[in-house]
Design a protein around this motif. Structure first.
Motif, PDB file in Angstrom:
ATOM      1  N   LEU A 234      86.635 -13.684   9.619  1.00 16.77           N
ATOM      2  CA  LEU A 234      86.224 -12.353  10.056  1.00 16.77           C
ATOM      3  C   LEU A 234      86.421 -11.321   8.955  1.00 16.77           C
ATOM      4  CD1 LEU A 234      87.796 -12.646  13.596  1.00 16.77           C
ATOM      5  CD2 LEU A 234      85.375 -12.136  13.210  1.00 16.77           C
ATOM      6  N   ARG A 235      87.598 -11.326   8.333  1.00 14.88           N
ATOM      7  CA  ARG A 235      87.861 -10.328   7.283  1.00 14.88           C
ATOM      8  C   ARG A 235      86.954 -10.568   6.090  1.00 14.88           C
ATOM      9  NH1 ARG A 235      88.981 -11.953   1.938  1.00 14.88           N
ATOM     10  NH2 ARG A 235      89.736 -14.080   2.120  1.00 14.88           N
ATOM     11  N   PHE A 236      86.652 -11.838   5.833  1.00 12.25           N
ATOM     12  CA  PHE A 236      85.811 -12.194   4.692  1.00 12.25           C
ATOM     13  C   PHE A 236      84.377 -11.715   4.898  1.00 12.25           C
ATOM     14  CE2 PHE A 236      82.794 -15.656   3.472  1.00 12.25           C
ATOM     15  CZ  PHE A 236      82.698 -15.344   2.135  1.00 12.25           C
ATOM     16  N   GLU A 237      83.817 -11.931   6.080  1.00 12.63           N
ATOM     17  CA  GLU A 237      82.461 -11.455   6.364  1.00 12.63           C
ATOM     18  C   GLU A 237      82.371  -9.935   6.215  1.00 12.63           C
ATOM     19  OE1 GLU A 237      80.530 -14.617   9.559  1.00 12.63           O
ATOM     20  OE2 GLU A 237      81.225 -12.661  10.247  1.00 12.63           O
ATOM     21  N   ALA A 238      83.440  -9.238   6.586  1.00 11.97           N
ATOM     22  CA  ALA A 238      83.461  -7.776   6.496  1.00 11.97           C
ATOM     23  C   ALA A 238      83.843  -7.295   5.102  1.00 11.97           C
ATOM     24  CB  ALA A 238      84.442  -7.214   7.524  1.00 11.97           C
ATOM     25  N   SER A 239      83.989  -8.244   4.156  1.00 13.49           N
ATOM     26  CA  SER A 239      84.333  -7.948   2.752  1.00 13.49           C
ATOM     27  C   SER A 239      85.651  -7.189   2.623  1.00 13.49           C
ATOM     28  CB  SER A 239      83.202  -7.159   2.079  1.00 13.49           C
ATOM     29  OG  SER A 239      83.296  -7.270   0.673  1.00 13.49           O
ATOM     30  N   LEU A 240      86.627  -7.587   3.438  1.00  5.52           N
ATOM     31  CA  LEU A 240      87.971  -7.027   3.342  1.00  5.52           C
ATOM     32  C   LEU A 240      88.804  -7.959   2.471  1.00  5.52           C
ATOM     33  CD1 LEU A 240      88.349  -6.094   7.109  1.00  5.52           C
ATOM     34  CD2 LEU A 240      87.860  -4.540   5.213  1.00  5.52           C
ATOM     35  N   PRO A 241      89.495  -7.429   1.463  1.00  3.05           N
ATOM     36  CA  PRO A 241      90.192  -8.285   0.498  1.00  3.05           C
ATOM     37  C   PRO A 241      91.443  -8.935   1.071  1.00  3.05           C
ATOM     38  CG  PRO A 241      90.708  -5.989   0.076  1.00  3.05           C
ATOM     39  CD  PRO A 241      89.662  -5.989   1.159  1.00  3.05           C
ATOM     40  N   LEU A 242      91.785 -10.086   0.515  1.00  8.95           N
ATOM     41  CA  LEU A 242      93.018 -10.785   0.854  1.00  8.95           C
ATOM     42  C   LEU A 242      93.847 -10.912  -0.408  1.00  8.95           C
ATOM     43  CD1 LEU A 242      94.803 -12.411   2.825  1.00  8.95           C
ATOM     44  CD2 LEU A 242      93.465 -14.442   2.210  1.00  8.95           C
ATOM     45  N   TYR A 243      95.120 -10.481  -0.315  1.00 13.24           N
ATOM     46  CA  TYR A 243      95.982 -10.579  -1.491  1.00 13.24           C
ATOM     47  C   TYR A 243      96.122 -12.036  -1.926  1.00 13.24           C
ATOM     48  CZ  TYR A 243      99.584  -9.884  -4.905  1.00 13.24           C
ATOM     49  OH  TYR A 243     100.260  -9.862  -6.098  1.00 13.24           O
ATOM     50  N   GLY A 244      96.057 -12.239  -3.239  1.00 12.64           N
ATOM     51  CA  GLY A 244      96.108 -13.588  -3.784  1.00 12.64           C
ATOM     52  C   GLY A 244      94.733 -14.196  -3.952  1.00 12.64           C
ATOM     53  N   HIS A 245      93.727 -13.530  -3.435  1.00 13.69           N
ATOM     54  CA  HIS A 245      92.342 -13.979  -3.557  1.00 13.69           C
ATOM     55  C   HIS A 245      91.526 -12.920  -4.306  1.00 13.69           C
ATOM     56  CE1 HIS A 245      92.507 -17.427  -0.601  1.00 13.69           C
ATOM     57  NE2 HIS A 245      93.681 -16.840  -0.438  1.00 13.69           N
ATOM     58  N   GLU A 246      91.128 -11.850  -3.589  1.00  8.40           N
ATOM     59  CA  GLU A 246      90.301 -10.809  -4.221  1.00  8.40           C
ATOM     60  C   GLU A 246      91.127  -9.814  -5.032  1.00  8.40           C
ATOM     61  OE1 GLU A 246      88.190 -13.124  -1.903  1.00  8.40           O
ATOM     62  OE2 GLU A 246      89.636 -11.820  -0.845  1.00  8.40           O
ATOM     63  N   ILE A 247      92.381  -9.678  -4.735  1.00  4.58           N
ATOM     64  CA  ILE A 247      93.297  -8.836  -5.511  1.00  4.58           C
ATOM     65  C   ILE A 247      94.579  -9.615  -5.747  1.00  4.58           C
ATOM     66  CG2 ILE A 247      92.483  -6.513  -4.902  1.00  4.58           C
ATOM     67  CD1 ILE A 247      94.457  -6.527  -2.576  1.00  4.58           C
ATOM     68  N   SER A 248      95.211  -9.352  -6.881  1.00  5.51           N
ATOM     69  CA  SER A 248      96.450 -10.059  -7.201  1.00  5.51           C
ATOM     70  C   SER A 248      97.099  -9.369  -8.394  1.00  5.51           C
ATOM     71  CB  SER A 248      96.164 -11.523  -7.559  1.00  5.51           C
ATOM     72  OG  SER A 248      95.503 -11.607  -8.808  1.00  5.51           O
ATOM     73  N   GLN A 249      98.190  -9.939  -8.856  1.00  3.11           N
ATOM     74  CA  GLN A 249      98.847  -9.426 -10.053  1.00  3.11           C
ATOM     75  C   GLN A 249      97.906  -9.470 -11.248  1.00  3.11           C
ATOM     76  OE1 GLN A 249     102.645 -11.233 -10.783  1.00  3.11           O
ATOM     77  NE2 GLN A 249     102.971 -10.179 -12.741  1.00  3.11           N
ATOM     78  N   ASP A 250      96.929 -10.389 -11.200  1.00  5.41           N
ATOM     79  CA  ASP A 250      96.004 -10.563 -12.321  1.00  5.41           C
ATOM     80  C   ASP A 250      94.624  -9.974 -12.081  1.00  5.41           C
ATOM     81  OD1 ASP A 250      97.940 -12.126 -13.763  1.00  5.41           O
ATOM     82  OD2 ASP A 250      97.489 -13.771 -12.382  1.00  5.41           O
ATOM     83  N   ILE A 251      94.391  -9.388 -10.903  1.00  6.72           N
ATOM     84  CA  ILE A 251      93.084  -8.794 -10.585  1.00  6.72           C
ATOM     85  C   ILE A 251      93.313  -7.353 -10.148  1.00  6.72           C
ATOM     86  CG2 ILE A 251      90.994  -8.954  -9.170  1.00  6.72           C
ATOM     87  CD1 ILE A 251      91.664 -11.913  -8.700  1.00  6.72           C
ATOM     88  N   SER A 252      92.760  -6.421 -10.886  1.00  8.46           N
ATOM     89  CA  SER A 252      92.995  -5.007 -10.590  1.00  8.46           C
ATOM     90  C   SER A 252      92.110  -4.533  -9.437  1.00  8.46           C
ATOM     91  CB  SER A 252      92.716  -4.157 -11.834  1.00  8.46           C
ATOM     92  OG  SER A 252      91.320  -3.897 -11.955  1.00  8.46           O
ATOM     93  N   PRO A 253      92.465  -3.408  -8.809  1.00  9.04           N
ATOM     94  CA  PRO A 253      91.624  -2.860  -7.737  1.00  9.04           C
ATOM     95  C   PRO A 253      90.218  -2.514  -8.219  1.00  9.04           C
ATOM     96  CG  PRO A 253      93.746  -1.737  -7.817  1.00  9.04           C
ATOM     97  CD  PRO A 253      93.669  -2.597  -9.027  1.00  9.04           C
ATOM     98  N   LEU A 254      90.080  -2.088  -9.467  1.00  8.88           N
ATOM     99  CA  LEU A 254      88.756  -1.722  -9.992  1.00  8.88           C
ATOM    100  C   LEU A 254      87.891  -2.963 -10.146  1.00  8.88           C
ATOM    101  CD1 LEU A 254      89.713   0.956 -12.690  1.00  8.88           C
ATOM    102  CD2 LEU A 254      89.352   1.240 -10.223  1.00  8.88           C
ATOM    103  N   GLU A 255      88.470  -4.052 -10.641  1.00  4.96           N
ATOM    104  CA  GLU A 255      87.728  -5.306 -10.768  1.00  4.96           C
ATOM    105  C   GLU A 255      87.288  -5.815  -9.397  1.00  4.96           C
ATOM    106  OE1 GLU A 255      89.673  -7.380 -14.729  1.00  4.96           O
ATOM    107  OE2 GLU A 255      90.797  -7.473 -12.846  1.00  4.96           O
ATOM    108  N   ALA A 256      88.113  -5.557  -8.390  1.00 12.60           N
ATOM    109  CA  ALA A 256      87.827  -6.030  -7.035  1.00 12.60           C
ATOM    110  C   ALA A 256      86.844  -5.125  -6.293  1.00 12.60           C
ATOM    111  CB  ALA A 256      89.122  -6.147  -6.240  1.00 12.60           C
ATOM    112  N   GLY A 257      86.382  -4.058  -6.948  1.00 13.92           N
ATOM    113  CA  GLY A 257      85.440  -3.154  -6.305  1.00 13.92           C
ATOM    114  C   GLY A 257      86.077  -2.220  -5.296  1.00 13.92           C
ATOM    115  N   LEU A 258      87.366  -1.946  -5.464  1.00 16.40           N
ATOM    116  CA  LEU A 258      88.103  -1.115  -4.520  1.00 16.40           C
ATOM    117  C   LEU A 258      88.441   0.254  -5.095  1.00 16.40           C
ATOM    118  CD1 LEU A 258      90.467  -3.926  -3.191  1.00 16.40           C
ATOM    119  CD2 LEU A 258      88.490  -2.945  -2.009  1.00 16.40           C
ATOM    120  N   SER A 259      87.580   0.760  -5.977  1.00 15.95           N
ATOM    121  CA  SER A 259      87.850   2.038  -6.644  1.00 15.95           C
ATOM    122  C   SER A 259      87.926   3.205  -5.663  1.00 15.95           C
ATOM    123  CB  SER A 259      86.791   2.327  -7.713  1.00 15.95           C
ATOM    124  OG  SER A 259      85.502   2.364  -7.138  1.00 15.95           O
TER     125      SER A 259
END
Length: 368
Positions: A234-259
């Motif tokens: 459900l969260r994935f279809e709604a394009s809601l991020p999951l920590y460790g997947h779309e955002i992480s220590q190695d993925i910034s919010p800007l890279e994840a499209g969360l500006s």
């Protein structure tokens, strides 16, 4: 399962024939009737989730506002009392510590809801960055249980158990004095599914009353208990991020499209300088949605290729019960990120064709 933490609804999950798995050190239901059935119940009627594994931190004191404003990427000044804000905490290099919900009770009292996988890490991060702020931090996660009821029938079902007019709670707002089935609760109009719904917080001892009463109240309105599997699709279809997947220590919010949730024109916050620099220099990789052209489901971690060059990796991939398609999210080099471009994804050592599509796979049905 003996060494895993159990929520106060563990026996209720067994009664509902939940299939229990390990998740972040917790024994939780992955599904009951089935992931697709539970997913569709939330999209078309309603689902009820035990999310008591989430973490809660109280921030209280004269400088609570200043502390939180420095801690997170979003602008806490926009919050009125009894309003909720989504944000992230970042490391100084711009990587993400966690994403969280910020509940504002007053300028001197905030309530932070954090991911189960990160509770100890997040709390230590807050303590490490407390500095000279006049605040007291309390990790109250073990004292709080939480249920989410989500879907187009969520309000109708929950309203049966309270005299409080739930229409008064607008999207991303809260009320701390809602009596549900005789139990005092904090209720917010929030969730993690893309649907309208509520998250209900109360003490551990009374959470089973609410769970049982909700299932009874919703039996004629399509309510089903839903597990971690449906929560993720459900969260994935709604394009809601999951920590460790779309955002992480190695993925910034800007890279994840969360500006949108990163306010670089506001007060200083931890990681701001790094994110300003990243924006000024231009992103080198971005998160994109994709749809499989060839058969196959691209799972997390599968490598993505373009012109025989590895350009990134899949962060989440599923068969979408709503769209009836195999779709996913991937972090890829920006020069290959044009909408409609064909890519290849390595699935079982074979390169399968996919194409980039808008990552907003599902139109969110929140009630404003």
């Amino acid at each position: 399962m003996e060494n895993l933490k159990k929520t106060f609804l563990y026996d209720s999950h067994l009664e509902c024939k939940g299939e229990i798995v390990e998740f972040c050190g917790w024994a939780l239901p992955i599904k009951y009737e089935g992931i697709i059935e539970e997913h569709e119940a939330v999209r078309n009627a309603a689902g009820i989730f035990d999310v008591s594994h989430m973490g809660e931190v109280d921030v209280i004191g004269k400088q609570a506002f200043d502390f939180v404003q420095n801690l997170v990427t979003n602008d806490v000044r926009t919050l009125e009392d009894n309003q909720v804000l989504y944000s992230m905490m970042c490391y100084p290099d711009g990587g993400v510590v966690d994403d969280l919900l910020i509940y504002k009770f007053s300028d001197e009292h905030f309530y932070l809801v954090i991911n189960a996988a990160n509770v100890e890490k997040d709390y230590q991060w807050m303590l490490d960055n407390k500095g000279d702020y006049e605040v007291e931090l309390s990790n109250i996660s073990s004292e709080v249980s939480e249920i989410a009821i989500q879907g187009p029938n969520a309000e109708k079902i929950l309203q049966k158990l309270t005299e409080f007019d739930l229409k008064e709670i607008k999207f991303f707002h809260l009320n701390r004095e809602v009596n549900i089935a005789g139990v005092k609760c904090l209720v917010s109009r929030t969730g993690y599914t893309g649907e309208d719904g509520f998250e209900i917080y109360t003490n551990n001892e009374d959470i089973k009353i609410i769970w049982d009463k909700l299932l009874e109240a919703g039996k004629d309105d399509g309510l089903k208990p839903a597990g971690l599997g449906a929560r993720d699709t459900l969260r994935f279809e709604a394009s809601l991020p999951l920590y460790g997947h779309e955002i992480s220590q190695d993925i910034s919010p800007l890279e994840a499209g969360l500006s949108f949730f990163v306010k670089l024109d506001t007060d200083d916050f931890i990681g701001k300088d790094a994110l300003v620099k990243q924006k000024e220099e231009g992103l080198k990789r971005v998160l994109r949605g994709f749809e499989m052209i060839d058969r196959g489901i691209a799972r997390e971690g599968f490598e993505v290729f373009a012109e025989e060059k590895k350009i990134g990796f899949v962060t989440t991939g599923y068969y979408s019960p709503t769209l009836k398609k195999n779709i996913g999210l991937a972090l890829i080099d920006i020069e290959y990120a044009d909408m409609g471009r064909e890519l290849e994804i390595a699935i079982r050592n074979k390169h399968k064709k996919a194409k980039i599509i808008n990552k907003r796979f599902y139109k969110k049905n929140y009630k404003k």
